[in-house]
Motif scaffolding. Structure first.
Motif, PDB file in Angstrom:
ATOM      1  N   GLY A  96      -9.077  -7.930  -3.333  1.00 12.21           N
ATOM      2  CA  GLY A  96      -9.481  -9.415  -3.443  1.00 12.21           C
ATOM      3  C   GLY A  96      -8.307 -10.062  -2.498  1.00 12.21           C
ATOM      4  N   CYS A  97      -7.271  -9.799  -2.288  1.00  7.82           N
ATOM      5  CA  CYS A  97      -6.369 -10.172  -1.404  1.00  7.82           C
ATOM      6  C   CYS A  97      -6.657  -9.704   0.177  1.00  7.82           C
ATOM      7  CB  CYS A  97      -4.910  -9.616  -1.527  1.00  7.82           C
ATOM      8  SG  CYS A  97      -4.429 -10.257  -3.379  1.00  7.82           S
ATOM      9  N   GLY A  98      -7.819  -9.110   0.634  1.00  5.64           N
ATOM     10  CA  GLY A  98      -8.110  -8.688   1.819  1.00  5.64           C
ATOM     11  C   GLY A  98      -7.501  -7.742   2.301  1.00  5.64           C
ATOM     12  N   VAL A  99      -6.609  -6.863   1.319  1.00  7.03           N
ATOM     13  CA  VAL A  99      -5.832  -5.877   1.859  1.00  7.03           C
ATOM     14  C   VAL A  99      -6.571  -4.395   1.755  1.00  7.03           C
ATOM     15  CG1 VAL A  99      -3.771  -4.653   1.342  1.00  7.03           C
ATOM     16  CG2 VAL A  99      -3.755  -7.054   1.287  1.00  7.03           C
ATOM     17  N   LYS A 100      -6.367  -3.792   2.845  1.00 10.85           N
ATOM     18  CA  LYS A 100      -7.037  -2.396   2.852  1.00 10.85           C
ATOM     19  C   LYS A 100      -6.234  -1.391   1.923  1.00 10.85           C
ATOM     20  CE  LYS A 100      -9.273  -2.992   7.007  1.00 10.85           C
ATOM     21  NZ  LYS A 100     -10.167  -2.440   8.187  1.00 10.85           N
ATOM     22  N   TRP A 101      -6.784  -0.392   1.522  1.00  9.41           N
ATOM     23  CA  TRP A 101      -5.700   0.761   0.919  1.00  9.41           C
ATOM     24  C   TRP A 101      -6.151   2.163   1.288  1.00  9.41           C
ATOM     25  CZ3 TRP A 101      -9.055   3.508  -2.579  1.00  9.41           C
ATOM     26  CH2 TRP A 101     -10.102   2.835  -2.656  1.00  9.41           C
ATOM     27  N   HIS A 102      -5.145   3.049   1.085  1.00  3.89           N
ATOM     28  CA  HIS A 102      -5.550   4.342   1.459  1.00  3.89           C
ATOM     29  C   HIS A 102      -4.703   5.259   0.622  1.00  3.89           C
ATOM     30  CE1 HIS A 102      -6.960   7.532   4.177  1.00  3.89           C
ATOM     31  NE2 HIS A 102      -5.420   7.955   4.423  1.00  3.89           N
ATOM     32  N   SER A 103      -5.620   6.540   0.295  1.00  2.00           N
ATOM     33  CA  SER A 103      -4.655   7.475  -0.501  1.00  2.00           C
ATOM     34  C   SER A 103      -4.620   8.663   0.645  1.00  2.00           C
ATOM     35  CB  SER A 103      -5.445   8.154  -1.398  1.00  2.00           C
ATOM     36  OG  SER A 103      -4.764   9.162  -2.198  1.00  2.00           O
ATOM     37  N   TYR A 104      -3.214   8.870   0.766  1.00  2.00           N
ATOM     38  CA  TYR A 104      -2.694   9.797   1.800  1.00  2.00           C
ATOM     39  C   TYR A 104      -3.160  11.417   1.591  1.00  2.00           C
ATOM     40  CZ  TYR A 104       0.548  13.289   3.923  1.00  2.00           C
ATOM     41  OH  TYR A 104       0.960  14.129   4.592  1.00  2.00           O
ATOM     42  N   SER A 105      -3.087  11.763   0.127  1.00  2.00           N
ATOM     43  CA  SER A 105      -3.374  13.178  -0.321  1.00  2.00           C
ATOM     44  C   SER A 105      -5.166  13.062  -0.664  1.00  2.00           C
ATOM     45  CB  SER A 105      -2.627  13.669  -1.333  1.00  2.00           C
ATOM     46  OG  SER A 105      -2.932  12.870  -2.368  1.00  2.00           O
ATOM     47  N   GLU A 106      -5.575  11.877  -0.721  1.00  2.00           N
ATOM     48  CA  GLU A 106      -7.249  11.953  -1.136  1.00  2.00           C
ATOM     49  C   GLU A 106      -7.796  10.892   0.051  1.00  2.00           C
ATOM     50  OE1 GLU A 106      -6.113  11.835  -5.774  1.00  2.00           O
ATOM     51  OE2 GLU A 106      -5.749  10.032  -4.463  1.00  2.00           O
ATOM     52  N   PRO A 107      -7.774  11.605   1.436  1.00  6.70           N
ATOM     53  CA  PRO A 107      -8.146  10.274   2.557  1.00  6.70           C
ATOM     54  C   PRO A 107      -9.537   9.791   2.222  1.00  6.70           C
ATOM     55  CG  PRO A 107      -7.860  12.659   3.230  1.00  6.70           C
ATOM     56  CD  PRO A 107      -7.439  12.938   2.050  1.00  6.70           C
TER      57      PRO A 107
END
Length: 194
Positions: A96-107
């Motif tokens: 909702g904030c337009g921010v991407k997200w990424h899990s290091y150990s679960e790419p």
């Protein structure tokens, strides 16, 4: 890309150290030429609500103020251990904030990498949340059926006898007088008269 890295451990000692997560996340950012604008680590249970966690509130503030382009975390369970709904709420906040997200150990759990699979996974998780809502509805329906079988009258209580209202109105009482006499609202008297 401006990145906030987030790490969390539940206990201090016992082989857990938020610095271990932070080191790997820093290396990932360096390898991808990402700029680390915030590094947030917490020693707190993932069972706590997001708004009870100082670090998570700080992360939300950074996202809200558009100070970061991506949140990088070690694993999904580092964000929350409160179940599907809370985890989805956190990820949805980032989205909702337009921010991407990424899990290091679960790419495969990432909006930063195009994440077709992550979109499918989130859809599955959202479907599970919806299914839980349906289960609740089914339990309520079953409980109401049980009450009805036991002879409990369901629905709104009867507030006034229509015949009594009409009788009083035909005797010349005003709507206000009838309402006072029967201890009901004037609008209810009006409804019953019409």
């Amino acid at each position: 890309m401006r990145v906030a890295i987030y790490g969390r451990v539940s206990t201090i000692g016992k082989g857990q150290d938020a610095e271990n997560q932070a080191r790997l996340l820093r290396e990932y950012c360096s390898d991808n030429n990402f700029e680390i604008v915030a590094e947030i680590t917490e020693n707190i249970s993932g069972g706590k609500k997001a708004d009870e966690r100082k670090g998570m509130k700080e992360l939300f503030s950074l996202c809200h103020r558009k100070k970061v382009d991506m949140v990088l975390f070690f694993a999904l369970d580092r964000l929350s251990r409160r179940g599907v709904r809370d985890t989805l709420d956190i990820l949805s906040y980032f989205d909702g904030c337009g921010v991407k997200w990424h899990s290091y150990s679960e790419p495969y759990l990432s909006t930063a990498c195009g994440g077709v699979f992550s979109e499918a996974l989130i859809s599955i998780l959202a479907a599970l949340a919806k299914q839980e809502k349906q289960r609740i509805s089914e339990r309520v329906t079953a409980a109401l059926a049980k009450k009805k079988a036991q002879g409990v009258k369901l629905g709104r209580p009867v507030t006034a006898d229509k015949e009594k209202v009409i009788e009083l109105r035909n005797n010349g009482l005003s709507l206000a007088a009838i309402a006072k006499e029967l201890n009901i609202s004037k609008s209810r008297v009006f409804q019953l008269c019409n």
